[in-house]
Scaffold this motif. Structure first.
Motif: not given
Length: 473
Positions: A384, A388, A434, A439, A442
Protein backbone atom coordinates in the motif's frame (compact mmCIF):
# COMPACT_ATOMS: atom_id res chain seq x y z
CA UNK A 1 -13.68 -15.02 -9.14
CA UNK A 2 -10.91 -14.59 -11.68
CA UNK A 3 -8.06 -17.07 -11.28
CA UNK A 4 -4.58 -15.69 -12.05
CA UNK A 5 -1.35 -17.61 -11.57
CA UNK A 6 2.03 -16.19 -10.64
CA UNK A 7 3.12 -17.44 -14.06
CA UNK A 8 0.55 -15.14 -15.63
CA UNK A 9 2.14 -12.16 -13.91
CA UNK A 10 5.72 -13.21 -14.73
CA UNK A 11 6.09 -14.00 -18.42
CA UNK A 12 9.36 -14.48 -20.28
CA UNK A 13 9.37 -12.43 -23.46
CA UNK A 14 11.04 -9.86 -25.66
CA UNK A 15 11.15 -6.10 -25.01
CA UNK A 16 10.39 -3.31 -25.15
CA UNK A 17 6.70 -3.40 -24.14
CA UNK A 18 4.41 -6.08 -22.74
CA UNK A 19 1.34 -4.21 -24.00
CA UNK A 20 2.72 -3.18 -27.36
CA UNK A 21 5.19 -5.97 -28.14
CA UNK A 22 4.50 -9.15 -26.18
CA UNK A 23 0.71 -8.74 -26.20
CA UNK A 24 0.34 -8.19 -29.96
CA UNK A 25 2.81 -11.04 -30.55
CA UNK A 26 0.65 -13.38 -28.47
CA UNK A 27 -2.49 -12.07 -30.16
CA UNK A 28 -1.01 -12.84 -33.58
CA UNK A 29 -0.19 -16.37 -32.41
CA UNK A 30 -3.69 -16.89 -31.05
CA UNK A 31 -5.29 -15.61 -34.24
CA UNK A 32 -3.08 -17.84 -36.35
CA UNK A 33 -4.17 -20.87 -34.32
CA UNK A 34 -7.80 -19.79 -34.65
CA UNK A 35 -7.36 -19.37 -38.40
CA UNK A 36 -5.82 -22.82 -38.78
CA UNK A 37 -8.86 -24.33 -37.09
CA UNK A 38 -11.13 -22.74 -39.69
CA UNK A 39 -9.25 -23.10 -42.97
CA UNK A 40 -6.14 -24.52 -44.58
CA UNK A 41 -3.48 -21.81 -44.43
CA UNK A 42 -2.67 -22.51 -48.08
CA UNK A 43 -5.95 -20.78 -48.93
CA UNK A 44 -4.78 -17.46 -47.47
CA UNK A 45 -3.78 -14.95 -50.13
CA UNK A 46 -3.14 -11.93 -47.93
CA UNK A 47 -3.42 -10.67 -44.37
CA UNK A 48 -3.91 -7.25 -42.82
CA UNK A 49 -3.38 -6.06 -39.28
CA UNK A 50 -5.25 -2.95 -38.13
CA UNK A 51 -3.76 -1.32 -35.03
CA UNK A 52 -5.89 1.14 -33.06
CA UNK A 53 -5.42 3.79 -30.40
CA UNK A 54 -2.29 3.49 -28.31
CA UNK A 55 -0.97 0.59 -30.41
CA UNK A 56 -0.95 2.87 -33.44
CA UNK A 57 0.26 6.02 -31.68
CA UNK A 58 3.35 4.45 -30.12
CA UNK A 59 3.37 1.10 -31.88
CA UNK A 60 6.44 1.44 -34.07
CA UNK A 61 8.54 2.78 -31.22
CA UNK A 62 7.42 -0.17 -29.14
CA UNK A 63 7.94 -2.71 -31.91
CA UNK A 64 4.28 -3.61 -32.42
CA UNK A 65 4.80 -3.99 -36.16
CA UNK A 66 7.75 -6.31 -35.52
CA UNK A 67 5.78 -8.30 -32.95
CA UNK A 68 2.80 -9.08 -35.17
CA UNK A 69 5.09 -10.07 -38.04
CA UNK A 70 7.05 -12.44 -35.81
CA UNK A 71 3.87 -13.89 -34.32
CA UNK A 72 2.37 -14.52 -37.74
CA UNK A 73 5.67 -16.04 -38.86
CA UNK A 74 5.34 -18.75 -36.21
CA UNK A 75 8.04 -17.43 -33.88
CA UNK A 76 7.67 -17.56 -30.08
CA UNK A 77 8.98 -14.79 -27.77
CA UNK A 78 10.28 -17.27 -25.20
CA UNK A 79 12.42 -19.31 -27.56
CA UNK A 80 13.33 -17.13 -30.55
CA UNK A 81 17.08 -16.38 -30.69
CA UNK A 82 17.54 -12.67 -30.01
CA UNK A 83 19.64 -12.34 -33.19
CA UNK A 84 16.64 -13.48 -35.25
CA UNK A 85 14.26 -10.81 -33.96
CA UNK A 86 15.39 -8.07 -36.32
CA UNK A 87 16.66 -10.41 -39.03
CA UNK A 88 13.16 -11.70 -39.75
CA UNK A 89 11.68 -8.21 -39.78
CA UNK A 90 14.36 -6.95 -42.16
CA UNK A 91 13.86 -9.96 -44.43
CA UNK A 92 10.12 -9.29 -44.63
CA UNK A 93 10.70 -5.61 -45.35
CA UNK A 94 13.23 -6.40 -48.06
CA UNK A 95 11.44 -9.27 -49.82
CA UNK A 96 7.83 -8.27 -49.08
CA UNK A 97 7.14 -11.91 -48.21
CA UNK A 98 5.83 -13.41 -44.97
CA UNK A 99 5.71 -17.12 -44.10
CA UNK A 100 2.49 -17.71 -42.18
CA UNK A 101 3.25 -20.13 -39.33
CA UNK A 102 6.63 -20.61 -41.04
CA UNK A 103 4.92 -22.74 -43.71
CA UNK A 104 2.89 -20.68 -46.21
CA UNK A 105 4.38 -17.78 -48.17
CA UNK A 106 2.22 -14.72 -48.89
CA UNK A 107 2.96 -11.27 -50.25
CA UNK A 108 3.30 -8.86 -47.35
CA UNK A 109 4.40 -5.23 -47.34
CA UNK A 110 4.45 -3.91 -43.75
CA UNK A 111 3.78 -0.35 -44.94
CA UNK A 112 0.59 -1.50 -46.65
CA UNK A 113 -0.61 -4.44 -44.61
CA UNK A 114 -0.03 -3.05 -41.10
CA UNK A 115 -2.49 -0.18 -40.86
CA UNK A 116 -2.11 2.38 -38.06
CA UNK A 117 -5.33 4.04 -36.86
CA UNK A 118 -4.20 6.23 -33.99
CA UNK A 119 -7.25 8.51 -34.09
CA UNK A 120 -9.61 5.57 -33.66
CA UNK A 121 -10.17 3.34 -30.66
CA UNK A 122 -11.93 0.02 -30.34
CA UNK A 123 -14.53 -0.18 -27.54
CA UNK A 124 -12.96 -2.49 -24.96
CA UNK A 125 -9.41 -1.17 -24.53
CA UNK A 126 -6.92 1.39 -25.82
CA UNK A 127 -4.75 -1.41 -27.25
CA UNK A 128 -7.05 -2.90 -29.89
CA UNK A 129 -6.15 -4.74 -33.09
CA UNK A 130 -8.02 -6.50 -35.88
CA UNK A 131 -6.48 -9.34 -37.87
CA UNK A 132 -7.86 -10.07 -41.33
CA UNK A 133 -7.15 -13.00 -43.66
CA UNK A 134 -8.26 -12.89 -47.30
CA UNK A 135 -9.00 -15.98 -49.38
CA UNK A 136 -10.59 -16.24 -52.81
CA UNK A 137 -14.02 -16.73 -51.26
CA UNK A 138 -14.10 -14.70 -48.04
CA UNK A 139 -12.49 -12.50 -45.43
CA UNK A 140 -11.91 -13.92 -41.96
CA UNK A 141 -11.24 -11.45 -39.16
CA UNK A 142 -10.95 -11.33 -35.37
CA UNK A 143 -10.49 -8.54 -32.85
CA UNK A 144 -8.03 -8.81 -29.99
CA UNK A 145 -6.93 -6.54 -27.16
CA UNK A 146 -3.57 -6.35 -25.43
CA UNK A 147 -4.67 -5.48 -21.91
CA UNK A 148 -1.31 -5.08 -20.13
CA UNK A 149 1.48 -7.32 -18.90
CA UNK A 150 1.32 -9.51 -22.02
CA UNK A 151 -2.28 -10.50 -21.25
CA UNK A 152 -4.45 -10.82 -24.35
CA UNK A 153 -8.19 -11.14 -24.71
CA UNK A 154 -10.41 -11.64 -27.72
CA UNK A 155 -13.29 -9.21 -28.19
CA UNK A 156 -16.09 -9.93 -25.70
CA UNK A 157 -14.00 -12.63 -24.01
CA UNK A 158 -14.58 -12.86 -20.27
CA UNK A 159 -12.00 -13.71 -17.56
CA UNK A 160 -11.76 -17.36 -16.59
CA UNK A 161 -14.08 -17.86 -13.63
CA UNK A 162 -14.83 -21.51 -14.37
CA UNK A 163 -14.63 -24.29 -11.83
CA UNK A 164 -12.07 -26.21 -13.90
CA UNK A 165 -9.34 -25.26 -11.42
CA UNK A 166 -10.24 -25.23 -7.75
CA UNK A 167 -7.90 -22.99 -5.74
CA UNK A 168 -7.71 -23.84 -2.04
CA UNK A 169 -7.27 -20.16 -1.15
CA UNK A 170 -8.90 -17.95 -3.79
CA UNK A 171 -8.47 -14.22 -3.13
CA UNK A 172 -10.16 -11.43 -5.03
CA UNK A 173 -8.71 -8.70 -2.82
CA UNK A 174 -6.29 -8.02 -0.02
CA UNK A 175 -8.86 -8.57 2.72
CA UNK A 176 -9.63 -12.10 1.51
CA UNK A 177 -5.91 -12.86 1.24
CA UNK A 178 -5.41 -11.67 4.81
CA UNK A 179 -8.31 -13.77 6.08
CA UNK A 180 -6.88 -16.92 4.50
CA UNK A 181 -3.47 -16.32 6.05
CA UNK A 182 -4.78 -15.38 9.49
CA UNK A 183 -7.20 -18.27 9.75
CA UNK A 184 -4.51 -20.81 8.90
CA UNK A 185 -1.53 -18.98 10.39
CA UNK A 186 0.44 -19.04 7.17
CA UNK A 187 2.50 -16.60 5.16
CA UNK A 188 1.44 -15.20 1.79
CA UNK A 189 4.00 -17.42 0.06
CA UNK A 190 2.55 -20.52 1.75
CA UNK A 191 -0.89 -19.63 0.43
CA UNK A 192 0.41 -19.03 -3.08
CA UNK A 193 2.39 -22.27 -3.14
CA UNK A 194 -0.82 -24.16 -2.34
CA UNK A 195 -2.76 -22.33 -5.05
CA UNK A 196 -0.08 -22.81 -7.70
CA UNK A 197 -0.13 -26.56 -7.18
CA UNK A 198 -3.72 -26.55 -8.45
CA UNK A 199 -2.21 -25.85 -11.88
CA UNK A 200 1.20 -27.52 -11.71
CA UNK A 201 3.22 -30.03 -9.76
CA UNK A 202 5.58 -28.79 -7.07
CA UNK A 203 8.56 -29.52 -9.29
CA UNK A 204 6.99 -27.67 -12.23
CA UNK A 205 6.37 -24.65 -10.02
CA UNK A 206 9.94 -24.69 -8.74
CA UNK A 207 11.54 -25.13 -12.15
CA UNK A 208 9.30 -22.47 -13.69
CA UNK A 209 10.13 -19.91 -11.02
CA UNK A 210 13.83 -20.71 -11.23
CA UNK A 211 13.69 -20.15 -14.98
CA UNK A 212 12.02 -16.78 -14.39
CA UNK A 213 14.69 -15.82 -11.87
CA UNK A 214 17.47 -16.91 -14.23
CA UNK A 215 16.09 -14.72 -17.03
CA UNK A 216 15.88 -11.79 -14.60
CA UNK A 217 19.45 -12.38 -13.46
CA UNK A 218 20.75 -12.76 -17.00
CA UNK A 219 19.07 -9.55 -18.13
CA UNK A 220 20.78 -7.66 -15.29
CA UNK A 221 24.11 -9.27 -16.08
CA UNK A 222 23.90 -8.52 -19.80
CA UNK A 223 22.73 -4.99 -19.16
CA UNK A 224 25.68 -4.37 -16.86
CA UNK A 225 28.15 -5.40 -19.58
CA UNK A 226 26.57 -3.86 -22.67
CA UNK A 227 27.49 -0.34 -23.74
CA UNK A 228 26.41 1.83 -26.62
CA UNK A 229 23.39 3.85 -27.65
CA UNK A 230 19.81 2.63 -27.65
CA UNK A 231 18.20 2.42 -31.07
CA UNK A 232 15.13 4.45 -31.95
CA UNK A 233 16.28 7.98 -32.63
CA UNK A 234 16.60 9.51 -29.16
CA UNK A 235 20.29 8.57 -29.00
CA UNK A 236 19.95 7.56 -25.35
CA UNK A 237 23.28 6.34 -24.05
CA UNK A 238 23.23 3.11 -22.08
CA UNK A 239 24.34 3.97 -18.54
CA UNK A 240 24.18 0.73 -16.56
CA UNK A 241 27.53 -0.52 -17.89
CA UNK A 242 29.30 2.68 -16.84
CA UNK A 243 27.68 2.56 -13.41
CA UNK A 244 28.68 -1.09 -13.10
CA UNK A 245 32.29 -0.40 -14.05
CA UNK A 246 32.57 2.18 -11.25
CA UNK A 247 31.22 -0.37 -8.77
CA UNK A 248 32.91 -3.54 -10.03
CA UNK A 249 35.95 -2.36 -11.95
CA UNK A 250 36.97 -4.32 -15.05
CA UNK A 251 36.29 -7.79 -13.63
CA UNK A 252 34.85 -10.26 -16.14
CA UNK A 253 32.84 -13.40 -15.39
CA UNK A 254 31.96 -16.55 -17.27
CA UNK A 255 28.29 -16.42 -16.32
CA UNK A 256 25.67 -14.47 -14.39
CA UNK A 257 25.82 -16.70 -11.31
CA UNK A 258 29.56 -16.09 -10.83
CA UNK A 259 28.86 -12.37 -11.26
CA UNK A 260 26.17 -12.52 -8.58
CA UNK A 261 28.53 -14.11 -6.08
CA UNK A 262 31.05 -11.33 -6.64
CA UNK A 263 28.40 -8.62 -6.23
CA UNK A 264 27.67 -10.08 -2.79
CA UNK A 265 31.29 -9.46 -1.82
CA UNK A 266 31.26 -5.81 -2.86
CA UNK A 267 31.21 -2.96 -0.30
CA UNK A 268 27.68 -2.46 0.99
CA UNK A 269 27.67 1.02 2.50
CA UNK A 270 24.55 3.11 1.93
CA UNK A 271 25.85 4.98 -1.12
CA UNK A 272 27.11 1.81 -2.77
CA UNK A 273 23.80 0.02 -2.24
CA UNK A 274 21.87 2.92 -3.76
CA UNK A 275 24.13 2.83 -6.80
CA UNK A 276 23.77 -0.93 -7.17
CA UNK A 277 19.97 -0.77 -7.01
CA UNK A 278 19.90 1.86 -9.74
CA UNK A 279 22.36 -0.13 -11.79
CA UNK A 280 20.34 -3.36 -11.53
CA UNK A 281 17.06 -1.72 -12.50
CA UNK A 282 18.47 0.29 -15.37
CA UNK A 283 20.41 -2.69 -16.72
CA UNK A 284 17.19 -4.67 -17.13
CA UNK A 285 15.31 -1.87 -18.78
CA UNK A 286 18.13 -1.01 -21.13
CA UNK A 287 18.02 -4.63 -22.22
CA UNK A 288 14.26 -4.31 -22.54
CA UNK A 289 14.56 -1.17 -24.67
CA UNK A 290 17.00 -3.06 -26.91
CA UNK A 291 14.50 -5.84 -27.70
CA UNK A 292 16.28 -8.15 -25.27
CA UNK A 293 14.78 -11.05 -23.35
CA UNK A 294 13.29 -10.05 -20.01
CA UNK A 295 10.46 -10.99 -17.65
CA UNK A 296 7.22 -9.03 -17.39
CA UNK A 297 7.13 -7.95 -13.76
CA UNK A 298 4.26 -7.25 -14.17
CA UNK A 299 5.04 -5.47 -17.46
CA UNK A 300 8.05 -4.93 -19.68
CA UNK A 301 8.16 -1.21 -18.98
CA UNK A 302 8.44 -1.99 -15.25
CA UNK A 303 10.60 -5.10 -15.64
CA UNK A 304 13.57 -3.74 -13.68
CA UNK A 305 11.94 -2.98 -10.33
CA UNK A 306 11.40 -6.49 -8.97
CA UNK A 307 14.78 -7.91 -10.11
CA UNK A 308 16.54 -4.91 -8.55
CA UNK A 309 14.76 -5.31 -5.22
CA UNK A 310 15.33 -9.07 -5.26
CA UNK A 311 19.04 -8.48 -5.88
CA UNK A 312 19.06 -6.02 -2.98
CA UNK A 313 17.58 -8.76 -0.78
CA UNK A 314 20.06 -11.40 -1.96
CA UNK A 315 23.19 -9.25 -1.86
CA UNK A 316 22.73 -6.56 0.77
CA UNK A 317 20.01 -7.48 3.28
CA UNK A 318 22.30 -9.38 5.69
CA UNK A 319 20.05 -12.42 5.25
CA UNK A 320 21.39 -15.85 4.33
CA UNK A 321 19.26 -16.07 1.21
CA UNK A 322 18.61 -19.54 -0.15
CA UNK A 323 16.92 -20.75 -3.31
CA UNK A 324 13.59 -21.21 -1.54
CA UNK A 325 13.71 -17.61 -0.34
CA UNK A 326 14.05 -16.39 -3.93
CA UNK A 327 11.07 -18.50 -4.97
CA UNK A 328 9.00 -17.20 -2.05
CA UNK A 329 9.88 -13.63 -3.01
CA UNK A 330 8.54 -14.23 -6.52
CA UNK A 331 5.43 -15.95 -5.14
CA UNK A 332 4.50 -13.00 -2.93
CA UNK A 333 5.27 -10.44 -5.60
CA UNK A 334 3.19 -12.29 -8.17
CA UNK A 335 0.19 -12.64 -5.83
CA UNK A 336 0.14 -8.92 -5.02
CA UNK A 337 0.23 -8.20 -8.73
CA UNK A 338 -2.88 -10.32 -9.28
CA UNK A 339 -4.84 -8.12 -6.87
CA UNK A 340 -4.12 -5.06 -9.01
CA UNK A 341 -4.94 -7.01 -12.17
CA UNK A 342 -8.29 -8.19 -10.75
CA UNK A 343 -9.41 -4.88 -9.25
CA UNK A 344 -7.74 -2.23 -11.39
CA UNK A 345 -5.25 -2.71 -14.24
CA UNK A 346 -1.57 -3.15 -15.04
CA UNK A 347 -1.90 -1.39 -18.40
CA UNK A 348 -0.26 2.02 -18.79
CA UNK A 349 -2.34 2.60 -21.91
CA UNK A 350 -5.42 2.42 -19.71
CA UNK A 351 -4.28 3.94 -16.43
CA UNK A 352 -0.86 5.59 -16.77
CA UNK A 353 2.50 4.51 -15.41
CA UNK A 354 1.06 4.08 -11.91
CA UNK A 355 -0.30 0.84 -13.37
CA UNK A 356 3.20 -0.32 -14.28
CA UNK A 357 5.92 1.17 -12.07
CA UNK A 358 3.48 1.66 -9.19
CA UNK A 359 2.24 -1.91 -9.28
CA UNK A 360 5.73 -3.38 -9.65
CA UNK A 361 6.93 -1.31 -6.70
CA UNK A 362 4.01 -2.54 -4.58
CA UNK A 363 4.71 -6.15 -5.60
CA UNK A 364 8.39 -5.83 -4.70
CA UNK A 365 7.69 -4.07 -1.40
CA UNK A 366 5.37 -6.82 -0.18
CA UNK A 367 7.75 -9.58 -1.25
CA UNK A 368 10.74 -7.98 0.43
CA UNK A 369 8.77 -7.41 3.62
CA UNK A 370 7.79 -11.06 3.99
CA UNK A 371 11.30 -12.23 3.16
CA UNK A 372 12.73 -9.93 5.85
CA UNK A 373 10.46 -11.51 8.45
CA UNK A 374 7.49 -9.17 8.27
CA UNK A 375 3.96 -10.30 8.99
CA UNK A 376 1.23 -10.68 6.38
CA UNK A 377 -0.24 -7.39 7.60
CA UNK A 378 3.12 -5.64 7.21
CA UNK A 379 3.60 -7.06 3.71
CA UNK A 380 0.21 -5.71 2.62
CA UNK A 381 1.03 -2.41 4.30
CA UNK A 382 4.30 -2.18 2.37
CA UNK A 383 2.46 -2.74 -0.92
CA UNK A 384 0.00 0.00 0.00
CA UNK A 385 2.74 2.47 0.91
CA UNK A 386 4.61 1.83 -2.33
CA UNK A 387 1.53 2.39 -4.49
CA UNK A 388 0.40 5.38 -2.44
CA UNK A 389 3.50 7.20 -3.59
CA UNK A 390 3.01 6.34 -7.26
CA UNK A 391 -0.60 7.50 -7.53
CA UNK A 392 -1.17 9.63 -10.63
CA UNK A 393 2.10 8.65 -12.29
CA UNK A 394 1.62 9.35 -15.99
CA UNK A 395 2.88 7.36 -18.95
CA UNK A 396 4.51 9.83 -21.34
CA UNK A 397 7.18 7.99 -23.37
CA UNK A 398 9.22 10.38 -25.46
CA UNK A 399 9.00 9.42 -29.12
CA UNK A 400 6.85 6.43 -28.22
CA UNK A 401 9.95 4.57 -26.99
CA UNK A 402 10.36 2.74 -23.68
CA UNK A 403 13.46 4.79 -22.86
CA UNK A 404 12.74 8.29 -21.51
CA UNK A 405 11.54 8.48 -18.76
CA UNK A 406 10.81 4.75 -18.45
CA UNK A 407 14.28 3.40 -17.68
CA UNK A 408 14.98 5.80 -14.81
CA UNK A 409 11.51 5.23 -13.37
CA UNK A 410 12.44 1.61 -12.69
CA UNK A 411 15.31 2.74 -10.51
CA UNK A 412 13.03 5.08 -8.59
CA UNK A 413 10.36 2.39 -8.24
CA UNK A 414 12.87 -0.02 -6.75
CA UNK A 415 14.06 2.51 -4.17
CA UNK A 416 10.47 3.31 -3.22
CA UNK A 417 9.73 -0.39 -2.77
CA UNK A 418 12.63 -0.84 -0.36
CA UNK A 419 11.69 2.30 1.55
CA UNK A 420 8.05 1.16 1.76
CA UNK A 421 9.16 -2.21 3.09
CA UNK A 422 11.37 -0.68 5.76
CA UNK A 423 8.58 1.67 6.83
CA UNK A 424 6.13 -1.21 7.12
CA UNK A 425 8.58 -3.35 9.08
CA UNK A 426 8.95 -0.54 11.61
CA UNK A 427 5.19 0.05 11.84
CA UNK A 428 2.13 -1.48 13.44
CA UNK A 429 -0.35 -2.18 10.62
CA UNK A 430 -3.21 -1.85 13.14
CA UNK A 431 -2.44 1.88 13.22
CA UNK A 432 -2.58 2.29 9.42
CA UNK A 433 -5.29 4.53 8.00
CA UNK A 434 -5.15 3.13 4.46
CA UNK A 435 -5.45 -0.50 3.34
CA UNK A 436 -4.12 -2.10 0.18
CA UNK A 437 -7.69 -2.48 -1.09
CA UNK A 438 -8.28 1.23 -0.45
CA UNK A 439 -5.23 2.17 -2.48
CA UNK A 440 -6.12 -0.13 -5.38
CA UNK A 441 -9.59 1.42 -5.52
CA UNK A 442 -8.06 4.91 -5.36
CA UNK A 443 -5.60 4.07 -8.12
CA UNK A 444 -8.49 2.94 -10.32
CA UNK A 445 -10.48 6.12 -9.65
CA UNK A 446 -7.42 8.31 -10.21
CA UNK A 447 -6.78 6.56 -13.48
CA UNK A 448 -10.31 7.09 -14.74
CA UNK A 449 -9.96 10.83 -14.12
CA UNK A 450 -6.58 11.00 -15.88
CA UNK A 451 -6.53 12.48 -19.38
CA UNK A 452 -5.91 9.95 -22.15
CA UNK A 453 -2.87 11.97 -23.29
CA UNK A 454 -1.04 10.76 -20.18
CA UNK A 455 -1.75 7.08 -20.92
CA UNK A 456 0.97 5.81 -23.23
CA UNK A 457 -0.10 7.88 -26.23
CA UNK A 458 2.97 10.17 -26.35
CA UNK A 459 0.50 13.06 -26.59
CA UNK A 460 1.29 14.69 -23.24
CA UNK A 461 3.88 15.28 -20.52
CA UNK A 462 7.54 14.78 -21.35
CA UNK A 463 6.60 13.30 -24.70
CA UNK A 464 5.52 16.72 -26.00
CA UNK A 465 7.89 18.89 -23.97
CA UNK A 466 11.09 17.45 -25.40
CA UNK A 467 11.91 18.61 -28.90
CA UNK A 468 12.93 15.55 -30.91
CA UNK A 469 12.15 14.36 -34.40
CA UNK A 470 11.07 10.73 -34.35
CA UNK A 471 10.74 9.12 -37.78
CA UNK A 472 9.37 5.89 -36.28
CA UNK A 473 6.23 7.31 -34.70
Amino acid sequence: MEKISVFDMFKIGIGPSSSHTLGPWRAAQRWLQELQQQIDLQQVQAVEIHLYGSLALTGKGHGTDLAVMLGLSGQDPVSIPISRVHEIKQQIQKEHKLYLADQHEINFNPDQHIILLGAERLPEHANGMIFKAFTREKTIESTYYSVGGGFVKKANEQPDTSDTVQLPYPSQNGEELLQHCQSRQMRISDMVWANEQSWRSTEEVRSGLLQIWQVMLTSMYKGCYTEGTLAGGLNVKRRAAGMHRKLMGDLQFENSNDWLEEVKRRPNDFNAILKWIGCFAMAVNEENASFGRIVTAPTNGAAGVIPAVLMYYICFSEENVKEDDILNFLMVAGEIGTLFKKNATISAAMRGCQAEIGVSSAMAAAALTECLGGSVEQALMAAEIAMEHHLGLTCDPVGGLVQVPCIERNSMGAIKAITASRLALDSNPADACVSLDNIIKTMWETAKDMSHKYKETSQGGLAVNISVKMPEC
